[in-house]
Scaffold this active site. Structure first.
Site, PDB file in Angstrom:
ATOM      1  N   CYS A   1     -95.343  36.414 -21.088  1.00 38.60           N
ATOM      2  CA  CYS A   1     -94.113  36.778 -21.815  1.00 38.60           C
ATOM      3  C   CYS A   1     -93.536  38.053 -20.883  1.00 38.60           C
ATOM      4  O   CYS A   1     -94.062  39.173 -20.948  1.00 38.60           O
ATOM      5  CB  CYS A   1     -94.450  37.486 -23.093  1.00 38.60           C
ATOM      6  SG  CYS A   1     -93.028  38.233 -24.040  1.00 38.60           S
TER       7      CYS A   1
ATOM      8  N   CYS B   1     -92.117  40.868 -22.741  1.00 39.50           N
ATOM      9  CA  CYS B   1     -93.303  41.684 -23.426  1.00 39.50           C
ATOM     10  C   CYS B   1     -93.949  42.690 -22.364  1.00 39.50           C
ATOM     11  O   CYS B   1     -94.097  43.957 -22.572  1.00 39.50           O
ATOM     12  CB  CYS B   1     -94.314  41.032 -23.935  1.00 39.50           C
ATOM     13  SG  CYS B   1     -93.450  39.659 -25.203  1.00 39.50           S
ATOM     14  N   ASP B   2     -94.060  42.028 -21.151  1.00 38.10           N
ATOM     15  CA  ASP B   2     -95.228  42.809 -20.145  1.00 38.10           C
ATOM     16  C   ASP B   2     -94.352  43.087 -18.805  1.00 38.10           C
ATOM     17  O   ASP B   2     -94.824  43.615 -17.962  1.00 38.10           O
ATOM     18  CB  ASP B   2     -96.070  41.799 -19.905  1.00 38.10           C
ATOM     19  CG  ASP B   2     -97.001  41.731 -21.124  1.00 38.10           C
ATOM     20  OD1 ASP B   2     -97.094  42.526 -21.903  1.00 38.10           O
ATOM     21  OD2 ASP B   2     -97.363  40.352 -21.294  1.00 38.10           O
TER      22      ASP B   2
HETATM   23  C1  FAD Z   1     -99.975  38.349 -24.928  1.00 37.34           C
HETATM   24  C2  FAD Z   1     -98.892  38.387 -25.732  1.00 37.34           C
HETATM   25  C3  FAD Z   1     -98.308  39.550 -25.687  1.00 37.34           C
HETATM   26  C4  FAD Z   1     -97.057  39.748 -26.583  1.00 37.34           C
HETATM   27  N1  FAD Z   1     -96.476  40.948 -26.364  1.00 37.34           N
HETATM   28  C5  FAD Z   1     -95.483  41.069 -27.141  1.00 37.34           C
HETATM   29  C6  FAD Z   1     -94.876  42.565 -27.312  1.00 37.34           C
HETATM   30  O1  FAD Z   1     -95.444  43.458 -26.499  1.00 37.34           O
HETATM   31  N2  FAD Z   1     -93.825  42.795 -28.054  1.00 37.34           N
HETATM   32  C7  FAD Z   1     -93.121  41.636 -28.716  1.00 37.34           C
HETATM   33  O2  FAD Z   1     -92.257  42.010 -29.433  1.00 37.34           O
HETATM   34  N3  FAD Z   1     -93.707  40.329 -28.790  1.00 37.34           N
HETATM   35  C8  FAD Z   1     -94.598  40.269 -27.936  1.00 37.34           C
HETATM   36  N4  FAD Z   1     -95.335  38.936 -27.966  1.00 37.34           N
HETATM   37  C9  FAD Z   1     -94.656  37.978 -28.780  1.00 37.34           C
HETATM   38  C10 FAD Z   1     -95.123  38.187 -30.141  1.00 37.34           C
HETATM   39  O3  FAD Z   1     -96.667  38.233 -30.300  1.00 37.34           O
HETATM   40  C11 FAD Z   1     -94.514  36.738 -30.886  1.00 37.34           C
HETATM   41  O4  FAD Z   1     -93.090  36.639 -30.842  1.00 37.34           O
HETATM   42  C12 FAD Z   1     -94.910  37.076 -32.271  1.00 37.34           C
HETATM   43  O5  FAD Z   1     -96.456  37.225 -32.724  1.00 37.34           O
HETATM   44  C13 FAD Z   1     -94.213  35.850 -33.349  1.00 37.34           C
HETATM   45  O6  FAD Z   1     -94.984  36.169 -34.740  1.00 37.34           O
HETATM   46  P1  FAD Z   1     -95.019  34.817 -35.707  1.00 37.34           P
HETATM   47  O7  FAD Z   1     -95.264  35.466 -36.978  1.00 37.34           O
HETATM   48  O8  FAD Z   1     -93.915  34.146 -35.759  1.00 37.34           O
HETATM   49  O9  FAD Z   1     -96.379  34.005 -35.064  1.00 37.34           O
HETATM   50  P2  FAD Z   1     -97.924  34.317 -34.606  1.00 37.34           P
HETATM   51  O10 FAD Z   1     -97.922  35.848 -34.330  1.00 37.34           O
HETATM   52  O11 FAD Z   1     -97.866  33.023 -33.581  1.00 37.34           O
HETATM   53  O12 FAD Z   1     -98.742  33.930 -35.637  1.00 37.34           O
HETATM   54  C14 FAD Z   1     -98.774  32.796 -36.085  1.00 37.34           C
HETATM   55  C15 FAD Z   1     -99.731  32.765 -37.283  1.00 37.34           C
HETATM   56  O13 FAD Z   1     -99.777  31.563 -38.036  1.00 37.34           O
HETATM   57  C16 FAD Z   1    -101.082  31.212 -38.222  1.00 37.34           C
HETATM   58  N5  FAD Z   1    -101.077  29.698 -38.321  1.00 37.34           N
HETATM   59  C17 FAD Z   1    -100.670  28.879 -37.565  1.00 37.34           C
HETATM   60  N6  FAD Z   1    -101.064  27.663 -38.023  1.00 37.34           N
HETATM   61  C18 FAD Z   1    -101.257  27.550 -39.219  1.00 37.34           C
HETATM   62  C19 FAD Z   1    -101.906  26.835 -40.340  1.00 37.34           C
HETATM   63  N7  FAD Z   1    -101.771  25.340 -40.154  1.00 37.34           N
HETATM   64  N8  FAD Z   1    -102.339  27.320 -41.591  1.00 37.34           N
HETATM   65  C20 FAD Z   1    -102.262  28.658 -41.512  1.00 37.34           C
HETATM   66  N9  FAD Z   1    -101.946  29.522 -40.662  1.00 37.34           N
HETATM   67  C21 FAD Z   1    -101.467  29.041 -39.698  1.00 37.34           C
HETATM   68  C22 FAD Z   1    -101.892  31.875 -37.032  1.00 37.34           C
HETATM   69  O14 FAD Z   1    -103.059  31.944 -37.682  1.00 37.34           O
HETATM   70  C23 FAD Z   1    -101.351  33.040 -36.959  1.00 37.34           C
HETATM   71  O15 FAD Z   1    -101.878  34.001 -37.833  1.00 37.34           O
HETATM   72  C24 FAD Z   1     -96.470  38.641 -27.326  1.00 37.34           C
HETATM   73  C25 FAD Z   1     -97.181  37.430 -27.243  1.00 37.34           C
HETATM   74  C26 FAD Z   1     -98.147  37.345 -26.460  1.00 37.34           C
HETATM   75  C27 FAD Z   1     -98.953  35.990 -26.520  1.00 37.34           C
END
Ligand code: FAD
Length: 315
Positions: free
Chosen positions: A140, A143-144
């Site tokens: 990302c 992000c980084d």
């Molecule tokens: C290494 C890294 C660093 C990042 N740094 C930043 C940053 O500094 N700032 C920023 O804004 N964004 C950052 N991001 C991006 C950010 O993490 C994502 O945009 C954000 O987490 C998305 O949120 P979400 O809730 O959509 O999904 P996610 O965070 O992907 O969470 C998905 C959830 O769904 C659950 N899940 C999946 N399938 C199922 C299922 N079948 N049943 C039940 N649960 C399920 C998983 O267990 C998880 O809890 C980073 C991403 C990464 C990988």
């Protein structure tokens, strides 16, 4: 309908920023939300040490700490946070059926899908090593990228997102080397042209990443194979960005929910509505453009409000 089947007003699937924000709003609206955390409690942010762009954290915060705080905030209003994984759904009727761990059947009036997406990596052992160490591998740039200001980085990828990220990095970094695995970009002509004309982006076509090189703690260089000549070159770099795509965690919904060709859920623009009434989507599961914690949280809020209005319309 058997008495043993639990009936739920608002089920939230996933525990990233989208799911927890939806849980905060739904709990405060007396919707008694039940949230299943899935295999990665806290979501993608639990894999990063530094979150510096989420508003409200003046000095930054670690990803795991931030997600614990979001969970605590949701619990404070009574959200029921549970361990478990949604393995099957049936959205064919008015009541939405969801199975947890292939065994527990739930009957839900509304469902908020916030299952996120997973970044794809090359799978090289050295890449995974420095990714796990937090020592210079990232999927990302937004992000980084900031951590690599005035440094030299390498990015691998050939699509629109890779071009977008390379261009973003070029504004922060001294030099960006872009490794394209084949002889052609997959990106649109306009995106390709944009990286080609950026002075501090060097594009190496037909190059494969061979190894991420470092001192065991942090990255120093990337070894790449020139597939035309067979030569292996070493490119000095402190950061290695992998931009080869994401996989949305949406497989279990595909028989009922409209997905695009890469698996992202298609929502009605400006809302969290899916094609199934009473089923809403938030966060990265529907977002291949922004993919940020703050946008995930914002759409989590929208999904809870849309679910609340849907329930009110049925009363
Ligand atoms: C290494 C890294 C660093 C990042 N740094 C930043 C940053 O500094 N700032 C920023 O804004 N964004 C950052 N991001 C991006 C950010 O993490 C994502 O945009 C954000 O987490 C998305 O949120 P979400 O809730 O959509 O999904 P996610 O965070 O992907 O969470 C998905 C959830 O769904 C659950 N899940 C999946 N399938 C199922 C299922 N079948 N049943 C039940 N649960 C399920 C998983 O267990 C998880 O809890 C980073 C991403 C990464 C990988």
């Amino acid at each position: 309908m058997s008495d043993t089947i639990e009936k739920i007003k608002c089920l939230i699937i996933g525990s990233g920023p989208a799911g927890y924000t939806a849980a905060i709003y739904a709990a405060r609206a007396n919707m008694n939300p039940v949230l299943y955390q899935g295999m990665q409690p806290g979501g993608q942010l639990t894999t990063t040490n530094e979150v510096e762009n989420f508003p409200g954290y003046v000095d930054g915060v670690t990803g795991p700490e931030m997600m614990i705080q979001l969970q605590e905030q949701a619990k404070r209003f009574g959200a029921d946070i549970r361990d478990g994984w949604a393995t099957k759904v049936d959205f064919s009727g008015d009541i939405h059926k969801v199975w947890i761990n292939d065994s527990i059947e739930l009957h839900c009036e509304t469902v908020i899908i916030s299952t996120g997406a997973s970044a794809k990596y090359l799978g090289l052992p050295s890449e995974q090593h420095y990714l796990n160490m937090g020592g210079g591998v990232s999927a990302c740039a937004v992000c980084d990228g900031f951590f690599y200001r005035n440094q030299e980085v390498v990015i691998v990828g050939a699509g629109d997102s890779a071009c977008e990220e390379a261009h973003y990095l070029s504004k922060l970094c001294k030099k960006v080397t872009m490794l394209v695995r084949s002889e052609k970009f997959r990106a649109s002509k306009i995106m390709e042209a944009r990286v080609r004309k950026t002075e501090n982006i060097e594009i190496l076509m037909n190059h494969d990443t061979v190894e991420v090189v470092g001192d065991n703690q942090v990255v120093h260089a990337i070894k790449a194979l020139n597939k035309t000549t067979g030569e292996v070159i070493e490119i000095p770099a402190t950061g290695f960005f992998v931009a080869i795509g994401h996989k949305p965690n949406t497989d279990i919904f595909k028989d009922y929910i409209n997905l695009d060709e890469t698996g992202y859920i298609i929502n009605t623009p400006g809302t969290s509505n899916t094609n199934v009434a009473g089923v809403f989507v938030a966060g990265d599961a529907a977002d291949h453009v922004y993919r940020q914690a703050i946008t995930a949280a914002g759409t989590g809020c929208m999904a809870a409000l849309d679910a609340e209005r849907y329930l009110a319309s049925k009363e």
